[in-house]
Design an enzyme around this catalytic site. Structure first.
Site, PDB file in Angstrom:
ATOM      1  N   LYS A  23       5.390  -7.048  -4.518  1.00 49.64           N
ATOM      2  CA  LYS A  23       5.993  -6.066  -3.672  1.00 49.64           C
ATOM      3  C   LYS A  23       5.099  -5.429  -2.407  1.00 49.64           C
ATOM      4  O   LYS A  23       5.000  -5.961  -0.990  1.00 49.64           O
ATOM      5  CB  LYS A  23       6.435  -5.458  -4.392  1.00 49.64           C
ATOM      6  N   SER A  24       3.832  -5.173  -2.531  1.00 52.06           N
ATOM      7  CA  SER A  24       2.695  -5.562  -1.536  1.00 52.06           C
ATOM      8  C   SER A  24       2.854  -6.888  -1.144  1.00 52.06           C
ATOM      9  O   SER A  24       2.850  -6.598   0.333  1.00 52.06           O
ATOM     10  CB  SER A  24       1.311  -4.594  -2.010  1.00 52.06           C
ATOM     11  N   GLN A 167      -2.647   1.149   2.445  1.00 52.31           N
ATOM     12  CA  GLN A 167      -1.437   1.132   3.464  1.00 52.31           C
ATOM     13  C   GLN A 167      -2.334   2.067   4.806  1.00 52.31           C
ATOM     14  O   GLN A 167      -2.160   0.933   5.765  1.00 52.31           O
ATOM     15  CB  GLN A 167      -0.041   2.059   3.133  1.00 52.31           C
ATOM     16  N   ASP A 314       0.306   3.676  -9.387  1.00 47.11           N
ATOM     17  CA  ASP A 314       1.746   2.626  -9.470  1.00 47.11           C
ATOM     18  C   ASP A 314       2.014   3.414 -11.050  1.00 47.11           C
ATOM     19  O   ASP A 314       3.244   2.799 -10.972  1.00 47.11           O
ATOM     20  CB  ASP A 314       2.567   2.060  -9.176  1.00 47.11           C
TER      21      ASP A 314
HETATM   22  C1  S3P Z   1       1.064   0.210  -1.248  1.00 47.84           C
HETATM   23  C2  S3P Z   1      -0.164   1.609  -1.351  1.00 47.84           C
HETATM   24  C3  S3P Z   1      -0.500   2.018  -2.199  1.00 47.84           C
HETATM   25  C4  S3P Z   1       0.540   2.179  -3.786  1.00 47.84           C
HETATM   26  C5  S3P Z   1       1.958   1.694  -2.895  1.00 47.84           C
HETATM   27  C6  S3P Z   1       2.198   0.480  -2.368  1.00 47.84           C
HETATM   28  C7  S3P Z   1       0.591  -1.557  -0.621  1.00 47.84           C
HETATM   29  O1  S3P Z   1      -0.167   3.551  -1.473  1.00 47.84           O
HETATM   30  O2  S3P Z   1       1.428   3.299  -3.901  1.00 47.84           O
HETATM   31  O3  S3P Z   1       3.329   1.778  -3.946  1.00 47.84           O
HETATM   32  O4  S3P Z   1       1.731  -1.998  -0.716  1.00 47.84           O
HETATM   33  O5  S3P Z   1       0.121  -1.212   0.487  1.00 47.84           O
HETATM   34  P1  S3P Z   1      -1.171   3.622  -0.697  1.00 47.84           P
HETATM   35  O6  S3P Z   1      -1.196   3.167   0.782  1.00 47.84           O
HETATM   36  O7  S3P Z   1      -0.359   5.231  -0.234  1.00 47.84           O
HETATM   37  O8  S3P Z   1      -2.180   4.443  -1.924  1.00 47.84           O
END
Ligand code: S3P
Length: 433
Positions: A23-24, A167, A314
């Site tokens: 997903k990321s 993020q 996660d």
């Molecule tokens: C993600 C970063 C994580 C993660 C989220 C996806 C990303 O959050 O928990 O499910 O794709 O960059 P944070 O950046 O808030 O830690």
């Protein structure tokens, strides 16, 4: 009270399966392709709802994104972004909202972003603050969606992030890429590094050392590219959990991303007594991939310390569920960030474990879970949080369990075929998602 019981039992686990794309990485692949010159092509992109929201948002900004169909190549043609006429809906996806704020901030356009009730409760100031100091403006507030971002020709910054958040780091890097300005980002602990790896894979000028990421723009636009996306480790984790709790058999999960900034779950699980073999190590799109071979195991409790949290953030709902089947107590230190996810995962994991007969408690920012042999029985309120559904569905696979989920549709956010695959590994078939 609910009728949706998790009826899937996995006593003997068997089979060879694949999980959907990461997903990321899928969000990032779409966003960079929309900034690139020409048409890019992605294979293995996740077709879950979160990624659909990123695709829809980019279409409204002017990019051409082909339909997202499982197993199909997705093409993206970049374009000069324009201000959209209506609000951009990010659905349930924090990654869509925060990364898009960065991308839009780096263009001379404005846009209003909104999302579902869960996303509208989540904090946005963590990305608004650095984007403001780069020169973007947020005329109607900074805390929560809906909010408006007015982009500009930004200036570079050196940003010391108060949170370890991929993020936040990525929003800044995307803003810098869009505006072609240099940035330096430092974070208290290294969060997932998919953006950095993708930049490097595409030949962009980035350096990451000692927790500091430096990006220096190069002349000219990003050229169009082709990218293969590995299976999502966070989705594979639920199948690993089901296999560990089974009474016999083994499960092979092929083509899973094993980026070390994501696989902290395996480190904790191995400390609890399980063994997951990594086979056929390879690379895809600048990311390490492997096949994972999992067998059932007897678990013991462990302490998960603060430094480990970013690499398994996660997977905490799932690890807490597995801890409820371990001998002794498990404690997760400093997991306050869980309150800010798709639901308040800290309180809901503890409350739902108690609902099914497990002693669990959130104390301050720590989470405590005491293992038991009693079969879990009772209602689970998922709050439409995909990871709570899947974690408690895994708990529901054990003999004698009667876990009643308040809903199960929200799995389509990150893992549309989850229940089909969970059933398949209980029967022992080959399954590709
Ligand atoms: C993600 C970063 C994580 C993660 C989220 C996806 C990303 O959050 O928990 O499910 O794709 O960059 P944070 O950046 O808030 O830690």
């Amino acid at each position: 009270p609910s009728r949706a019981t998790s009826v899937v039992r996995v006593m003997i686990v068997r089979g060879t399966v694949r999980v959907p794309g990461d997903k990321s990485i899928s969000h990032r692949a779409l966003l960079i392709a929309a900034l690139a010159r020409g048409t890019s092509a992605h294979t293995g992109l996740l077709t879950g709802e979160d990624v659909r929201h990123t695709a829809g948002l980019l279409r409204r900004l002017g990019a051409t994104v082909s339909p997202l169909r499982s197993g199909a190549v997705v093409t993206v043609r970049g374009a000069r972004f324009r201000s959209p006429r209506c609000a951009l809906d990010c659905g349930n996806s924090g990654t869509t909202a925060r990364l898009a704020l960065g991308v839009i901030a780096g263009h001379p356009i404005h846009a209003r972003l909104t999302g579902d009730a869960s996303l509208r409760r989540r904090p946005m100031r963590r990305v608004v603050d650095p984007l403001r100091s780069m020169g973007a403006t947020f005329p109607d507030g900074a805390e929560h969606l809906p909010l408006t971002v007015r982009g500009a020709r930004l200036h570079g910054i050196a940003y010391d992030s108060p949170v370890a958040s991929a993020q936040v780091k990525s929003a800044i890097l995307f803003a810098a890429l869009a505006s072609r300005v240099p940035v330096t980002v430092r974070e208290p602990r290294t969060s997932r590094d998919h953006t950095e790896r993708l930049f490097l894979h595409l030949g962009l000028n980035l350096r990451a050392e000692n927790g500091i990421v430096r990006y220096q723009p190069s002349a000219g636009a990003v050229p169009a590219f082709e990218l293969g996306i590995p299976g999502d480790f966070s989705s594979a984790a639920f199948l690993i959990g089901a296999a560990v709790l089974a009474e016999g058999g083994e499960l092979l999960i092929e083509g899973v991303g094993v980026n070390p900034t994501r696989t902290g779950f395996l480190v904790a699980l191995e400390r609890m007594g399980a063994q997951v073999e990594r086979l056929n190590l390879g690379a895809l799109g600048g990311e390490p991939v492997a096949d994972l071979l999992v067998r059932p195991a007897l678990l013991r409790g462990t302490e998960v310390v603060a430094a480990e949290i970013p690499a398994l953030i996660d997977e905490i709902p799932l690890l807490a569920v597995l801890a409820s089947r371990a001998r002794g107590e498990t404690v997760f230190r400093d997991v306050g960030e869980l309150r800010l996810k798709e639901s308040d995962r800290l309180e809901l994991v503890a409350a739902n474990l108690r609902n099914v007969g497990v002693a669990a408690e959130a104390r301050g920012n720590d989470l405590f879970v005491l293992g038991t042999d009693e079969p879990p029985r009772g209602p689970v309120e998922t709050a439409r949080d995909h990871r709570l559904v899947m974690a408690f569905a895994v708990l529901g696979t054990i003999p004698g369990a009667a876990v009643r989920l308040s809903e199960r549709r929200s799995v389509s956010i990150s893992y549309p075929g989850f229940f089909r695959t969970l059933r398949a590994i209980g029967r022992g078939t080959r399954h590709r998602d």
